[in-house]
Design an enzyme around this catalytic site. Structure first.
Site, PDB file in Angstrom:
ATOM      1  N   ARG A 196       0.853  -1.192   0.000  1.00 55.28           N
ATOM      2  CA  ARG A 196       0.000   0.000   0.000  1.00 55.28           C
ATOM      3  C   ARG A 196       0.884   1.236   0.000  1.00 55.28           C
ATOM      4  NH1 ARG A 196       0.227  -2.600   4.715  1.00 55.28           N
ATOM      5  NH2 ARG A 196       1.103  -1.469   6.522  1.00 55.28           N
ATOM      6  N   ASN A 198       2.848   4.295   1.349  1.00 61.54           N
ATOM      7  CA  ASN A 198       3.511   4.555   2.623  1.00 61.54           C
ATOM      8  C   ASN A 198       3.860   3.294   3.414  1.00 61.54           C
ATOM      9  OD1 ASN A 198       3.857   7.453   2.769  1.00 61.54           O
ATOM     10  ND2 ASN A 198       1.627   7.575   2.890  1.00 61.54           N
ATOM     11  N   SER A 219      12.153  -0.032  -7.281  1.00 60.13           N
ATOM     12  CA  SER A 219      10.992   0.779  -7.655  1.00 60.13           C
ATOM     13  C   SER A 219      11.492   2.047  -8.324  1.00 60.13           C
ATOM     14  CB  SER A 219      10.173   1.114  -6.403  1.00 60.13           C
ATOM     15  OG  SER A 219       9.019   1.852  -6.728  1.00 60.13           O
ATOM     16  N   ASP A 221      11.777   6.399  -7.834  1.00 61.39           N
ATOM     17  CA  ASP A 221      12.337   7.201  -6.748  1.00 61.39           C
ATOM     18  C   ASP A 221      11.371   7.370  -5.574  1.00 61.39           C
ATOM     19  OD1 ASP A 221      14.848   7.746  -8.011  1.00 61.39           O
ATOM     20  OD2 ASP A 221      13.828   9.175  -9.315  1.00 61.39           O
ATOM     21  N   GLY A 222      10.074   7.190  -5.819  1.00 62.38           N
ATOM     22  CA  GLY A 222       9.077   7.404  -4.768  1.00 62.38           C
ATOM     23  C   GLY A 222       9.242   6.488  -3.575  1.00 62.38           C
ATOM     24  N   GLY A 253      10.640   6.956 -13.487  1.00 56.34           N
ATOM     25  CA  GLY A 253      11.509   8.131 -13.439  1.00 56.34           C
ATOM     26  C   GLY A 253      12.976   7.757 -13.321  1.00 56.34           C
ATOM     27  N   ASP A 315       5.040  15.964 -14.691  1.00 54.75           N
ATOM     28  CA  ASP A 315       5.193  14.757 -13.879  1.00 54.75           C
ATOM     29  C   ASP A 315       3.864  14.333 -13.259  1.00 54.75           C
ATOM     30  OD1 ASP A 315       6.252  12.658 -12.458  1.00 54.75           O
ATOM     31  OD2 ASP A 315       7.182  13.898 -10.919  1.00 54.75           O
ATOM     32  N   ARG A 328       4.963   9.029 -21.379  1.00 55.46           N
ATOM     33  CA  ARG A 328       3.927   9.899 -20.800  1.00 55.46           C
ATOM     34  C   ARG A 328       4.455  11.309 -20.567  1.00 55.46           C
ATOM     35  NH1 ARG A 328       3.797  10.120 -14.814  1.00 55.46           N
ATOM     36  NH2 ARG A 328       5.552   8.959 -13.954  1.00 55.46           N
TER      37      ARG A 328
END
Length: 574
Positions: A196, A198, A219, A221-222, A253, A315, A328
């Protein structure tokens, strides 16, 4: 290139039609493979393996590359994986890349008079121990002492994987591109999938990290952004924030992975998966600057950028096209060129070469974390008393490492202060009845609620592009700040604003040129693009109802923010 021969045996190179007999000699810094004859007529017959290039050496029962390389008392083969560095020329620059080499050898037991199987197994394991011992740079001792030497048991590396990152192929990417390198290196590892938005933040903020050598995001950068902020919400943040972290670029990204390659002058091949996986397996570690971001109701630790106006709009507003991958960004860029937006804002900053005039404030404070809108999180539907210069990466200085970089092997296992955490390694720090508390560093600058210092400069204008970056790349093909380095202690500001033009309007041709030349970073030096090197800044948009404000690509509420760089506040494995 001569020195004492520490170990020598004859082996057969297997896997070929006619197994070739060769002589293996181990020196302090290399392995030499040559014909068994005493006189070598051609130097091309000699292969040199530099020990620092070796990723893994194993004595195995089977010769298959899929072997798990577990220790066995009666091995049949010696397998060596090494990655020599090669120079390549690209766009007029000399870069380097690694070339994978693998050899499988079987001992020539014809030379033994008796006890062939036992002797062979003992000898192969002796080679493994000797090579690993020399590769660690330990003092040379007698053969039997080295055979008895046992390296400290290595903690596993944890990989946190967002299964929805990029185009949702993260897990298959991991087993195809990452796990093989870990097995070659003989590194223990575990994989954990986030469930999920966070989730990674909660894990890094509450779970014990004592059992991990490093924690790596698989993943975009998030996920790394979540991990870093979770570390600074812990009661033991001073120690936990030194946990080595890293990233495997499996998102859309991938700015940090590309920036690290650029900083090391390493060719970025394809999606960068192979080289970043190799870097994680080799365990090289470097200091990484963080930037502390303060808003009116929340705080954030950032490693990549703060964005507003054009680049942030592209973005965030392309999120619904994530299934298209990187294309995108190009589609939304065209739309913004057709209908450009201007944002009125006030921007204050302290230049890097200006004195800080720092003042002492409270030693350390924390505030409850306010959850931000995480609908843009990668792939999910919704979502200094403390002196940073002295705190940075003490794990090196306390162990007499003179350089600012090292390896996972050279960094001691993290041990938490007794007064901060329980001595139980399995203990956690979660409190279901309390909100996470974000540590606020005493960086010595005024808080956002206080007046801008007199030695800061301020300008007010209509901005089309404004970004604060601390890495060279914001995405694989988006080089906004070619001068940025991961640990240079600076924030680079890139601005395109109406005040630079007589009619107050930025030509569309300039915006198009900016977007077209971002891959090479040329626009950083354009005369109509303002660039600043700063230590801190404050940004105040005049209209909070418009525009997208992002921190490391994650959207936060539009409003006043202040940013201060924290040199070397994190450890990055690369």
């Amino acid at each position: 290139m001569t020195s004492e021969v520490l170990l020598a045996d004859q082996f057969y190179i297997t896997g070929t039609i006619n197994e070739k007999l060769v002589q293996l000699q181990l020196f302090k810094d290399r392995i030499q493979i040559s014909p068994p004859e005493e006189n070598i007529s051609d130097s091309s017959d000699v292969t040199i393996i530099i020990l620092k290039d070796i990723l893994g050496i194993h004595a195995t029962e089977a010769r298959s590359e899929t072997d798990k390389f577990a220790y066995t008392s009666f091995p049949n083969y010696l397998q060596i994986f090494w990655y020599p560095q090669m120079d390549v020329e690209k766009d007029g620059k000399i870069l380097f890349k690694f070339r994978r080499r693998h050899i499988v050898l079987s001992l020539n037991t014809d030379l033994n008079l008796n006890g062939q199987a036992t002797t062979s197994g003992h000898r192969l394991n002796l080679w493994v121990k000797h090579v690993r011992y020399c590769a660690e740079g330990l003092p040379l001792i007698c053969i039997e002492k080295i055979y008895q030497y046992t390296s400290p048991k290595e903690k596993p590396i944890l990989f946190l994987l967002n299964p929805k990152a990029g185009q949702g192929k993260g897990e298959s990417i991991f087993w195809r591109a990452v796990a093989p390198y870990m097995r070659e290196a003989g590194k223990p590892f575990e994989l954990k999938l986030t469930e999920r938005p966070n989730h990674a933040r909660e894990y890094m903020g509450t779970e014990s990290l004592l059992k991990w050598k490093a924690v790596i995001a698989v993943s975009g950068d998030g996920l790394l952004y979540e991990m870093i902020n979770g570390l600074h919400e812990r009661p033991d943040w001073r120690v936990a924030s030194k946990t080595p972290i890293g990233i495997i670029p499996a998102g859309s990204g991938n700015g940090l992975a590309r920036s690290l390659a650029n900083w090391k002058n390493e060719e970025y091949v394809g999606d960068g998966l192979e080289q970043t996986s190799l870097g994680i397996a080799k365990g090289n570690i470097h200091p990484l600057d963080l930037t502390f971001i303060e808003t009116e109701d929340s705080c954030h630790y950032s490693f990549l950028s703060v964005g507003f106006a054009l680049l942030a709009d592209v973005d965030i507003e392309s999120e619904h096209l994530r299934f298209l991958g990187e294309i995108r960004f190009y589609l939304l860029s065209v739309l913004r060129l057709i209908s450009p937006r201007y944002y009125r804002a006030k921007f204050s900053y302290l230049l890097a070469d200006e004195p800080s005039n720092k003042t002492e404030t409270d030693n350390c404070t924390s505030i409850p974390r306010v959850r931000q809108d995480t609908s843009s999180s990668e792939g999910y539907e919704s979502m200094q008393g403390d002196n940073w210069a002295n705190e940075r990466l003490r794990s090196f200085s306390e162990n007499k490492h003179e350089t600012s970089s090292g390896s996972l092997e050279s960094i001691p296992d993290i041990e938490h202060d007794n007064d901060q955490v329980s001595s139980n390694p399995s203990s956690t720090y979660s409190n279901t009845n309390a909100k996470p508390q974000m540590h606020i560093p005493n960086h010595g600058y005024p808080r956002l609620s206080e007046p801008v210092p007199e030695n800061w400069k301020t300008l007010e204008d209509d901005f089309v592009i404004i970004s604060a970056v601390y890495q060279s790349h914001l995405a694989k093909d988006l080089c906004v700040s070619p001068e940025s380095k991961p640990n240079d202690g600076h924030i680079y500001i890139i601005m395109v604003r109406g005040g630079n033009f007589p009619d107050g309007k930025v030509p569309r041709s300039l915006m198009l040129e900016f977007l077209l030349k971002c891959e090479s970073g040329e626009m950083f030096y354009h005369e109509k693009v303002d660039t600043l090197k700063v230590k801190a800044f404050r940004f105040e948009p005049m209209d909070r109802s418009v525009g997208n404000l992002t921190v490391d690509g994650e959207r936060i509420a539009t409003g006043p923010i202040q940013a201060v760089v924290l040199p070397g506040a994190a450890n990055i494995v690369s």
